[in-house]
Design an enzyme around this catalytic site. Structure first.
Site, PDB file in Angstrom:
ATOM      1  N   ARG A   1       2.123   8.331  12.956  1.00 21.39           N
ATOM      2  CA  ARG A   1       1.794   9.554  13.715  1.00 21.39           C
ATOM      3  C   ARG A   1       0.302   9.855  13.692  1.00 21.39           C
ATOM      4  NH1 ARG A   1       3.311  14.391  10.377  1.00 21.39           N
ATOM      5  NH2 ARG A   1       1.421  13.582   9.400  1.00 21.39           N
TER       6      ARG A   1
ATOM      7  N   ARG B   1     -10.591   5.787   9.068  1.00 21.51           N
ATOM      8  CA  ARG B   1      -9.581   5.163   8.214  1.00 21.51           C
ATOM      9  C   ARG B   1      -8.661   4.286   9.057  1.00 21.51           C
ATOM     10  NH1 ARG B   1      -9.256  10.762   6.307  1.00 21.51           N
ATOM     11  NH2 ARG B   1      -7.465  11.004   7.717  1.00 21.51           N
TER      12      ARG B   1
ATOM     13  N   TYR C   1       0.835  -1.200   0.000  1.00 21.33           N
ATOM     14  CA  TYR C   1       0.000   0.000   0.000  1.00 21.33           C
ATOM     15  C   TYR C   1       0.873   1.254   0.000  1.00 21.33           C
ATOM     16  CZ  TYR C   1      -2.939   3.786   1.649  1.00 21.33           C
ATOM     17  OH  TYR C   1      -3.575   5.003   1.766  1.00 21.33           O
TER      18      TYR C   1
ATOM     19  N   PHE D   1      15.602  19.163  -1.432  1.00 16.56           N
ATOM     20  CA  PHE D   1      14.239  18.700  -1.687  1.00 16.56           C
ATOM     21  C   PHE D   1      14.018  17.317  -1.080  1.00 16.56           C
ATOM     22  CE2 PHE D   1      11.242  16.308  -4.300  1.00 16.56           C
ATOM     23  CZ  PHE D   1      10.156  17.157  -4.398  1.00 16.56           C
TER      24      PHE D   1
END
Length: 418
Positions: A219, A229, A172, A289
């Site tokens: 978290r 969910r 997932y 980044f």
């Protein structure tokens, strides 16, 4: 005065918040001139800022044409994600949309105007996004279209399926984040700012995404429970409770924390791959980044480890701490030292009675082996008494100003948006 007490304990936060606000942010997050963009790109960057202020900042700091490619990549995936999240779309409509979404990139008129999601503008004005997609070089188009296709298929697979095994958890996370890491890596190489190996090594790129996604899932336990969910793998939590929601009950807090620690240990296994990946990067804007979200993630895991608050509210790293990480994580030695610091913090909190304690110690040992604690970054929190006195005086004189500053800084530091 609570704010004052908090910052007196972390004088480096004061210094870096001031340094960041007084222009330091331009080093890691320089802004682009909107007047230099065409109408379509200006619109795309406006949507980028509306859907994710933190990602907007780091994307706009990328060099050259890579900046526009990553901006469009983000908006395309945001549009796809909006379709997945929209519970008003019937499943028999949503599944074909997810499967075919990549083809809409080549249909100039395609848009979806019936979404009720907060980011629906990226679907309602998809023609502008798809036009700018088609304006990109073909090498960028091919990457974005391919990742969009694979992600759409993966999202459809998990639409009505819960995450049971740890293997499915990895699968997932691969679909929703690992593919993003793979796509970004291919874009980096396509831009020629990075070597071909960065885009070719999909295993390392996948780990970059999995580490961030697992951190978010860990978290966000309570928030996800409140929204109905469930992303924690049943294979793990079922050893501690009959239902995942039971972990939030006060009487189950001890086993809940043990479950939390096991998942954090699982996530930490990706850190060696993360460090290997970052060590290959040559371009400074690409390094910033990639590195900033990773150090934010390890700091978040350190804050969550063995912390009952995960099941009672929100666990976040301090804004000043986040700014310090952003300012510091500009080279691989600094990142290794940061990783070393936070896994040591976790190590110091390992309960001897925790069922995962041995595994946690083992993965931390593997991270220690490739992290060098001897650099100056590893000891950056050791301050002289004179410095501490000056910092405390500064805090006492300016705590009210810094309270306002903290709010102003928030648009640059949205740590929950990894």
């Amino acid at each position: 005065m609570e704010l004052l007490r908090k910052w007196l304990g972390h004088p480096e936060d004061i210094y870096n918040l001031l340094r960041f606000k007084m222009g330091g942010y331009r080093t890691v997050m320089p802004r682009i001139d909107p007047d230099s963009l065409g109408c379509g790109l200006r619109t795309c960057y406006r949507y980028l800022n509306q859907t994710s202020r933190s990602f907007a900042a780091v994307i706009q700091a990328l060099d050259g044409e890579l900046r526009h490619a990553v901006c469009i990549f983000y908006l395309v995936l945001r549009a796809l994600d909006t379709v997945e999240d929209d519970m008003t779309i019937p499943v028999d409509v949503k599944v074909p949309m997810l499967h075919e979404f990549h083809s809409y990139l080549y249909q100039p008129e395609w848009k979806y105007t019936e979404s009720k999601e907060k980011d629906r503008q990226v679907l309602e004005d998809f023609p502008t996004i798809s036009m700018e997609f088609r304006n990109l070089s073909k090498v960028y188009q091919d990457v974005i279209s391919d990742i969009c296709h694979k992600m759409g298929v993966g999202m459809a697979e998990f639409l009505e399926k819960k995450v049971d095994s740890q293997h499915e958890w990895d699968k997932y996370c691969h679909y929703v984040a690992g593919l993003v890491g793979i796509g970004l890596s291919r874009l980096f190489s396509a831009s020629e700012l990075e070597d071909a190996i960065v885009g070719q090594d999909t295993e390392l790129a996948n780990s970059m995404g999995l580490f961030l996604q697992k951190t978010n899932i860990i978290r966000d336990y309570l928030e996800d429970q409140m929204e109905g969910r469930e992303f924690w793998p049943r294979e793990v939590w079922s050893r501690y409770a009959k239902k995942l929601s039971d972990l939030a009950k006060p009487e189950n807090i001890e086993v809940a924390v043990q479950c939390l620690n096991e998942l954090i240990t699982n996530a930490l296994h990706h850190v060696p791959d993360v460090l290997t990946y970052l060590s290959r990067l040559k371009n400074q804007s690409v390094f910033n980044f990639c590195a900033i979200p990773q150090v934010m993630a390890v700091a978040t895991l350190a804050a969550c480890y063995n912390n009952q608050q995960v099941f009672r509210g929100v666990v976040k790293i301090r804004k000043g701490q986040a700014v310090t990480l952003m300012m510091d994580a500009t080279n691989i030695q600094a990142v290794k030292a940061i990783m070393y610091q936070y896994v040591e913090e976790i190590y110091q909190k390992i309960p001897s009675t925790d069922p995962s304690s041995n595994k946690t110690q083992e993965v931390i040992a593997s991270i220690r082996a490739i992290s060098l604690p001897g650099s100056s970054m590893a000891s950056r929190h050791h301050y002289s008494p004179i410095y501490l006195s000056c910092a405390m005086l500064l805090a006492a004189l300016s705590w009210q100003y810094l309270s306002t500053l903290s709010k102003a800084t928030e648009e640059y530091v949205q740590t929950g948006d990894n």
